[in-house]
Design a protein around this motif. Structure first.
Motif, PDB file in Angstrom:
ATOM      1  N   ASP A   1       0.870  -1.170   0.000  1.00  0.00           N
ATOM      2  CA  ASP A   1       0.000   0.000   0.000  1.00  0.00           C
ATOM      3  C   ASP A   1       0.912   1.227   0.000  1.00  0.00           C
ATOM      4  O   ASP A   1       1.488   1.577   1.033  1.00  0.00           O
ATOM      5  CB  ASP A   1      -0.882  -0.040   1.252  1.00  0.00           C
ATOM      6  N   PRO A   2       1.070   1.877  -1.172  1.00  0.00           N
ATOM      7  CA  PRO A   2       2.018   2.995  -1.240  1.00  0.00           C
ATOM      8  C   PRO A   2       1.600   4.161  -0.348  1.00  0.00           C
ATOM      9  O   PRO A   2       2.447   4.905   0.132  1.00  0.00           O
ATOM     10  CB  PRO A   2       1.990   3.411  -2.715  1.00  0.00           C
ATOM     11  N   THR A   3       0.298   4.315  -0.117  1.00  0.00           N
ATOM     12  CA  THR A   3      -0.153   5.455   0.690  1.00  0.00           C
ATOM     13  C   THR A   3       0.328   5.345   2.126  1.00  0.00           C
ATOM     14  O   THR A   3       0.876   6.265   2.705  1.00  0.00           O
ATOM     15  CB  THR A   3      -1.697   5.524   0.686  1.00  0.00           C
ATOM     16  N   MET A   4       0.139   4.164   2.703  1.00  0.00           N
ATOM     17  CA  MET A   4       0.516   3.967   4.107  1.00  0.00           C
ATOM     18  C   MET A   4       1.910   3.359   4.242  1.00  0.00           C
ATOM     19  O   MET A   4       2.410   3.170   5.349  1.00  0.00           O
ATOM     20  CB  MET A   4      -0.502   3.072   4.823  1.00  0.00           C
ATOM     21  N   GLY A   5       2.506   3.013   3.117  1.00  0.00           N
ATOM     22  CA  GLY A   5       3.851   2.428   3.160  1.00  0.00           C
ATOM     23  C   GLY A   5       3.864   1.053   3.805  1.00  0.00           C
ATOM     24  O   GLY A   5       4.871   0.616   4.360  1.00  0.00           O
ATOM     25  N   LYS A   6       2.745   0.356   3.732  1.00  0.00           N
ATOM     26  CA  LYS A   6       2.666  -0.940   4.414  1.00  0.00           C
ATOM     27  C   LYS A   6       2.697  -2.111   3.430  1.00  0.00           C
ATOM     28  O   LYS A   6       1.978  -2.103   2.428  1.00  0.00           O
ATOM     29  CB  LYS A   6       1.379  -1.016   5.249  1.00  0.00           C
TER      30      LYS A   6
ATOM     31  N   VAL B   1      13.625 -11.036   8.373  1.00  0.00           N
ATOM     32  CA  VAL B   1      14.532 -11.194   7.234  1.00  0.00           C
ATOM     33  C   VAL B   1      14.135 -10.236   6.109  1.00  0.00           C
ATOM     34  O   VAL B   1      14.986  -9.555   5.524  1.00  0.00           O
ATOM     35  CB  VAL B   1      14.539 -12.657   6.732  1.00  0.00           C
ATOM     36  N   PHE B   2      12.839 -10.148   5.833  1.00  0.00           N
ATOM     37  CA  PHE B   2      12.384  -9.220   4.793  1.00  0.00           C
ATOM     38  C   PHE B   2      12.765  -7.782   5.141  1.00  0.00           C
ATOM     39  O   PHE B   2      13.179  -7.006   4.280  1.00  0.00           O
ATOM     40  CB  PHE B   2      10.861  -9.326   4.605  1.00  0.00           C
ATOM     41  N   ALA B   3      12.615  -7.418   6.413  1.00  0.00           N
ATOM     42  CA  ALA B   3      12.956  -6.047   6.820  1.00  0.00           C
ATOM     43  C   ALA B   3      14.440  -5.786   6.597  1.00  0.00           C
ATOM     44  O   ALA B   3      14.827  -4.747   6.068  1.00  0.00           O
ATOM     45  CB  ALA B   3      12.585  -5.838   8.285  1.00  0.00           C
ATOM     46  N   LEU B   4      15.267  -6.753   6.990  1.00  0.00           N
ATOM     47  CA  LEU B   4      16.714  -6.562   6.879  1.00  0.00           C
ATOM     48  C   LEU B   4      17.150  -6.509   5.417  1.00  0.00           C
ATOM     49  O   LEU B   4      18.013  -5.724   5.044  1.00  0.00           O
ATOM     50  CB  LEU B   4      17.447  -7.685   7.611  1.00  0.00           C
ATOM     51  N   VAL B   5      16.539  -7.355   4.576  1.00  0.00           N
ATOM     52  CA  VAL B   5      16.967  -7.428   3.183  1.00  0.00           C
ATOM     53  C   VAL B   5      16.428  -6.247   2.382  1.00  0.00           C
ATOM     54  O   VAL B   5      17.133  -5.643   1.584  1.00  0.00           O
ATOM     55  CB  VAL B   5      16.517  -8.768   2.550  1.00  0.00           C
ATOM     56  N   SER B   6      15.150  -5.893   2.615  1.00  0.00           N
ATOM     57  CA  SER B   6      14.519  -4.893   1.751  1.00  0.00           C
ATOM     58  C   SER B   6      14.730  -3.466   2.239  1.00  0.00           C
ATOM     59  O   SER B   6      14.595  -2.526   1.464  1.00  0.00           O
ATOM     60  CB  SER B   6      13.011  -5.161   1.687  1.00  0.00           C
ATOM     61  N   GLY B   7      15.029  -3.323   3.517  1.00  0.00           N
ATOM     62  CA  GLY B   7      15.131  -1.982   4.063  1.00  0.00           C
ATOM     63  C   GLY B   7      13.788  -1.387   4.453  1.00  0.00           C
ATOM     64  O   GLY B   7      13.717  -0.281   4.977  1.00  0.00           O
ATOM     65  N   LEU B   8      12.687  -2.105   4.208  1.00  0.00           N
ATOM     66  CA  LEU B   8      11.382  -1.616   4.674  1.00  0.00           C
ATOM     67  C   LEU B   8      11.351  -1.701   6.197  1.00  0.00           C
ATOM     68  O   LEU B   8      11.873  -2.646   6.772  1.00  0.00           O
ATOM     69  CB  LEU B   8      10.248  -2.489   4.124  1.00  0.00           C
ATOM     70  N   PRO B   9      10.730  -0.701   6.858  1.00  0.00           N
ATOM     71  CA  PRO B   9      10.688  -0.783   8.327  1.00  0.00           C
ATOM     72  C   PRO B   9       9.843  -1.977   8.775  1.00  0.00           C
ATOM     73  O   PRO B   9       8.790  -2.257   8.188  1.00  0.00           O
ATOM     74  CB  PRO B   9      10.050   0.544   8.741  1.00  0.00           C
ATOM     75  N   GLU B  10      10.301  -2.658   9.807  1.00  0.00           N
ATOM     76  CA  GLU B  10       9.671  -3.920  10.192  1.00  0.00           C
ATOM     77  C   GLU B  10       8.210  -3.736  10.623  1.00  0.00           C
ATOM     78  O   GLU B  10       7.381  -4.622  10.403  1.00  0.00           O
ATOM     79  CB  GLU B  10      10.483  -4.618  11.300  1.00  0.00           C
ATOM     80  N   HIS B  11       7.889  -2.589  11.226  1.00  0.00           N
ATOM     81  CA  HIS B  11       6.503  -2.394  11.647  1.00  0.00           C
ATOM     82  C   HIS B  11       5.569  -2.154  10.470  1.00  0.00           C
ATOM     83  O   HIS B  11       4.355  -2.154  10.626  1.00  0.00           O
ATOM     84  CB  HIS B  11       6.398  -1.240  12.654  1.00  0.00           C
ATOM     85  N   LYS B  12       6.144  -1.942   9.298  1.00  0.00           N
ATOM     86  CA  LYS B  12       5.322  -1.765   8.103  1.00  0.00           C
ATOM     87  C   LYS B  12       5.256  -3.044   7.271  1.00  0.00           C
ATOM     88  O   LYS B  12       4.839  -3.023   6.112  1.00  0.00           O
ATOM     89  CB  LYS B  12       5.874  -0.608   7.253  1.00  0.00           C
ATOM     90  N   ILE B  13       5.741  -4.133   7.819  1.00  0.00           N
ATOM     91  CA  ILE B  13       5.637  -5.419   7.132  1.00  0.00           C
ATOM     92  C   ILE B  13       4.746  -6.330   7.968  1.00  0.00           C
ATOM     93  O   ILE B  13       4.989  -6.517   9.160  1.00  0.00           O
ATOM     94  CB  ILE B  13       7.026  -6.086   6.963  1.00  0.00           C
TER      95      ILE B  13
END
Lengths: 811, 165
Positions: free
Chosen positions: A235-240, A256-268
């Motif tokens: 969701d690009p609006t909420m960055g989730k 692992v996804f947070a570490l690899v992608s750089g997305l913040p973990e609370h948004k995954i």
């Protein structure tokens, strides 16, 4: 040096409230009435109503507005340079929105490589070369499933074939380097040892008898009936980023996804919905998952990716592929004294095994099994080949199947060599009940066991002595009948944080219980059932501890936004870790409930005692408050100075692993004309400590036995000399049907674990571990008098027919 | 691209009319066009039986039947097995006897068993095992599926006897 270092210096402390009863019994412990349905009750599963109505909710059932579909272009070569990827024709197709290549991933922030669970690296999508057949080369995103499937045919990839490296022994010569991206130009990945080499060599020097055997446990595939897949919804609006995913370990995957992608973990948010079987194959992160998530990020739309069966069999993580040479030593009295093992582990193109970090060969050093011996030494070398990466479990705790197969085959060979009955020989060499807790020569501390009792029961049920007489009579008539025993020791429930982690995350697990005002409850766990029945068994654990009927306890797992953090379900770890956490969290609630009850009854806490579902005044049970009364008071009339509410969380770090065991006996008839092996009878006696739900345990054992029969007789992932997978459909990869699967006969003994708050051990994988050597031992037992001392699994009619022909029995 | 065709199918007793591609598989028609996701896909090659449905009362693997082949036919899926709140004896048997674990093969297994019992109301254990040999289950080891079908067979026979009495 032992891989366990300081962990086994002394007996591990028993967790609070652990059972003191360690004697073996046949009686299932039941302490609650049927309406409560605590441990030991044969409760019908709570999750079943949705499944029998076709209302399960699996990843491919997820349908989101505007959802796109992804399909993957795969390599037709096992090893080849990529010269060019031309996606123009695909991109010109109406409905095709994007083609994602390795270069695109690199430009998006070096996402073209990812870490494996063993801290190796693996390509997500390649730029320079492919290293296994069916490797993911690029992905097409389209508006419809069929358009995506069409478009992958329109991507033109130009390859320059390189020599395949199929044989791991050849790979060690380093003539062709699989991973030339690495600094060290070698196919040798790691070397690992356990046990005491010097002491072992000494034992072998003094031995009266030594037997030696090489064996191969070939590549097999878990082949869960549901393949792997994902719906990624960014969701690009909420960055989730929401990831519906076929995963056995949603929380670890989120990190692992947070570490690899750089997305913040609370948004995954990883959501593991109903899972159609896992068996270890849904622990790793496959390239398809990562690309699917990237596709959603790029398009800003939900994207679905579902593997087909061939992709699943050809590219997902395999299991086994251990080439073993073992030696077993005995003294003049026929007492086993030592075990010496060298093993070559074919890792494929990356070390992507799902093992705890410190254990590149998993728990393989459990290989001294159920036998008391002076010394053992085990070596394993990992090697790269041009095959799919992996090393997942196929329904066993990390590499225990390989260990048990080896030691049970060696024990049988030694017994036959010494002319001793394989059952009597085992009894003579068993670790005895009074030796527990038992320190193994490779550093494990077995919690509890009674191997004699389990084998005696199996022999009694199957009529072992009579079968030996029948065998002798048949042999005299030229008929081939064999009896095979396996008395295995499993090691499950990883695990204690001092030794066990995956990518640094400690292998605790968790539970969170909330009691509602009306005395009903919801509990969430860090694990994720793939059919094991957690919604029922976890509810029974809470019912056991708090007296709230299991029917009144809702269990949730698999949503990382709501469930407490845990490492997931594999390696028979759910009951030993999360199940224990559930008991411990319930006990915290019980302690608070006592304070509330004392307040309500206007007595001191010490004046109260617990009974099934209530705190009652000692000697005056009429004066009591049930857990339901107390729950209501927790929200309506709680004592001054106390927090309102009634809930607790527990992160349980087990003091030790659990060591379930059992004895299996197989009776086989071998057709001397066709070489076909028929399993006539199979008795399995399992001991998993205290039983939570006997119905579920039986189901687990039956299923595991068929998954043990499968590699014993049918299943193998086969490659040709070019590294092409020849077993990419269910027409070639032979999963047993109801016809091949015998009518399993099961029974139990119960020897509680002192290291688990409920005295329970894991069980789901014992049968997969124990069944293959029982069957293999039975086949060799049928053929020993013809000079056959070993047959590698799968024991196909062709292999047996050749052996019989060589022995002059068949033409 | 493949051509579009209008089809009319009676699914679980209700008639539906849709336009589909000539190549649309029956399983995709059921799952995606009609949102009947109880029918699962396990192998795409007629091997595993997860997609088993009834086409005019005959158990077929819907991953290798085109939706257009069902034009004018009756298609029955797992969603049509129960009569409202009342479970079909097979569903009851699978629940009672723990005939399922992950649940993924279950809908296909139920539909295969239903056809088996329609053909042979009193099957032996061996006949049951052969009768469901086109359906793979990876979890249960089949013992309890066999027991579940035996449970349902008995219940259906008893119901039949009552109806005749």
């Amino acid at each position: 040096m032992s891989h366990l270092e300081s962990s086994v210096q002394s007996l591990h402390p028993a967790p609070e409230g652990a059972s003191k009863q360690m004697e073996t019994t046949d009686q299932i412990r039941i302490t609650t009435p049927e309406k409560v349905c605590g441990m030991g009750h044969r409760m019908k599963r709570k999750e079943d109503p949705r499944f029998i109505r076709g209302q399960g909710h699996y990843v491919d059932d997820v349908k989101l507005p505007g959802m796109l579909y992804m399909d993957i272009v795969r390599s037709p070569y096992a090893h080849a340079k990529i010269l060019n990827i031309d996606a123009s024709e695909a991109l010109a197709t109406p409905g095709v929105l994007a083609v994602i290549t390795g270069k695109d991933l690199k430009d998006a922030g070096n996402l073209h490589w990812m870490p494996t669970l063993m801290s190796d690296t693996q390509m997500v999508l390649p730029i320079d070369k492919v290293v296994y057949f069916a490797q993911e080369v690029c992905a097409v995103v389209a508006t419809e499933r069929y358009i995506a499937a069409d478009a992958i045919e329109k991507v033109n990839v130009e390859y320059e074939p390189l020599p395949a490296v199929v044989d791991p022994f050849e790979a060690l010569k380093d003539e062709v380097i699989v991973r030339d991206d690495k600094e060290k130009k070698t196919n040798h990945v790691w070397h690992w040892e356990a046990g005491d080499k010097e002491a072992t060599d000494k034992v072998f020097g003094e031995a009266a008898t030594v037997v030696k055997q090489s064996m191969h446990l070939p590549r097999i595939h878990v082949a869960s009936i549901e393949t792997c897949g994902m719906v990624a919804n960014y969701d690009p609006t909420m960055g989730k980023m929401q990831l519906y995913m076929t995963t056995q370990a949603p929380h670890a995957i989120r990190t692992v996804f947070a570490l690899v992608s750089g997305l913040p973990e609370h948004k995954i948010q990883v959501i593991s919905p109903d899972i159609g079987g896992g068996f270890g194959g849904k622990v790793p992160v496959y390239p398809g998952y990562v690309v699917c998530a990237v596709a959603s990020l790029v398009t800003g739309k939900p994207v679905k990716w579902i593997e087909d069966r061939s992709e699943n069999l050809q590219a997902d993580s395999f299991a086994r592929d251990y080439h073993i040479t073992a030696e077993m030593a005995a003294d003049a009295k026929g007492k086993i004294t030592g075990l010496r093992v060298k093993t070559l582990a074919d890792n494929g193109a990356a070390d992507a095994a799902a093992n705890p970090s410190k254990f590149p060969a998993g728990m393989y050093s459990i290989c001294t099994g159920s036998y008391d011996m002076k010394a053992a030494h085990v070596e394993v070398d990992g090697v790269y080949t041009t095959k799919p990466p992996g090393g997942v479990a196929y329904r066993c705790s990390f590499r225990v199947t390989e260990a048990v197969h080896m030691v049970e085959r060696m024990t049988d060979i030694l017994a036959h060599e010494l002319g001793e009955d394989p059952a009597d020989f085992r009894v003579k060499n068993f670790i005895k009940p009074e030796q527990f807790p038992y320190k193994s020569p490779t550093g494990w501390e077995y919690d509890s066991g009674n191997y004699d009792a389990a084998l005696a029961k199996a022999m009694d049920i199957i009529g072992y002595r009579e079968l030996r007489k029948e065998q002798a009579e048949k042999r005299a008539r030229g008929e081939l009948m064999g009896i095979g025993i396996c008395s295995f020791t499993e090691v499950v429930g990883a695990g204690p944080s001092r030794d066990f982690d995956i990518l640094g995350i400690k292998m605790f697990d968790s539970a969170e219980i909330r009691i509602h005002p009306t005395g009903k409850a919801i509990a969430r766990f860090g694990t994720k059932s793939q059919g094991q029945g957690h919604e029922t068994t976890y509810a029974q654990i809470i019912a056991e501890e708090l007296g709230i009927p299991a029917a009144d306890v809702e269990i949730e797992e698999g949503d990382t936004d709501t469930a407490p953090y845990g490492l997931g379900t594999y390696a028979s770890r759910s009951t030993p870790t999360a199940g224990a956490a559930g008991a411990m969290a319930a006990r915290k609630i019980k302690a608070k409930a006592r304070k509330i009850a004392a307040h309500l009854l206007e007595v001191g806490e010490d004046d109260l005692e617990w009974s099934v579902d209530r705190w009652q005044v000692k000697g005056s049970p009429d004066q009591h408050k049930t857990i339901q009364d107390i729950a209501f008071a927790a929200y309506t009339n709680h004592p001054q100075g106390m927090e309102a509410g009634l809930e607790a969380t527990d992160y349980y770090d087990p003091p030790n692993l659990t060591f379930p065991f059992g004895s299996y006996i197989a009776v086989v008839d071998v057709d001397s004309g066709t070489g076909e092996v028929k399993v006539r009878r199979f008795v399995a006696v399992d001991d998993c400590g205290n039983i939570i739900n006997p119905l579920v345990v039986e189901g687990q054992i039956h299923g595991g036995l068929t998954q043990g029969l499968a590699p014993a007789l049918f299943e193998e992932i086969v490659y040709d000399e070019n590294g092409q997978n020849l077993t990419g459909t269910f027409a070639d990869y032979l999963v047993p049907t109801a016809v091949e699967s015998p009518k399993w006969e099961t029974a139990h003994t119960i020897t509680p674990s002192p290291h688990h708050p409920l005295g329970a051990k894991g069980v789901g994988e014992s049968p997969t571990v124990g069944a293959p050597p029982a069957i293999a031992n039975a086949v060799v037992d049928a053929l020993w008098h013809l000079g056959v001392r070993h047959v590698d699994i799968p024991i196909t009619p062709q292999k047996i027919w050749k052996l019989l022909r060589d022995a002059g029995v068949s033409d | 691209m493949s051509s579009r065709h209008g089809i009319t199918v009676t699914v679980n007793g209700a008639q539906v009319t849709r336009e589909v591609d000539a190549r649309t598989l029956l399983v995709h028609f059921l799952r995606e066009d009609l949102s009947l996701t109880g029918t699962h896909i396990g192998c795409d090659t007629t091997s595993c039986g997860a997609c088993t449905v009834h086409l005019d009362g005959v158990a077929v693997k819907s991953c290798t039947v085109f939706a257009v082949q069902a034009d004018g036919a009756n298609v029955d899926t797992v969603e049509g097995l129960a009569d409202g709140a009342t479970l079909h004896p097979l569903q009851e048997g699978f629940w009672e006897k723990h005939g399922l674990q992950c649940g993924y093969c279950t809908p296909g297994m139920l539909m295969a068993a239903k056809e088996l019992l329609a053909r042979n109301p009193d099957p032996t254990e061996e006949e049951i095992r052969f009768g469901i040999s086109g359906n793979l289950c990876r979890c249960t080891g089949y013992n309890k599926i066999v027991e579940a079908i035996q449970y349902a067979a008995q219940k259906l026979r008893e119901a039949g006897e009552e109806a005749h009495a």
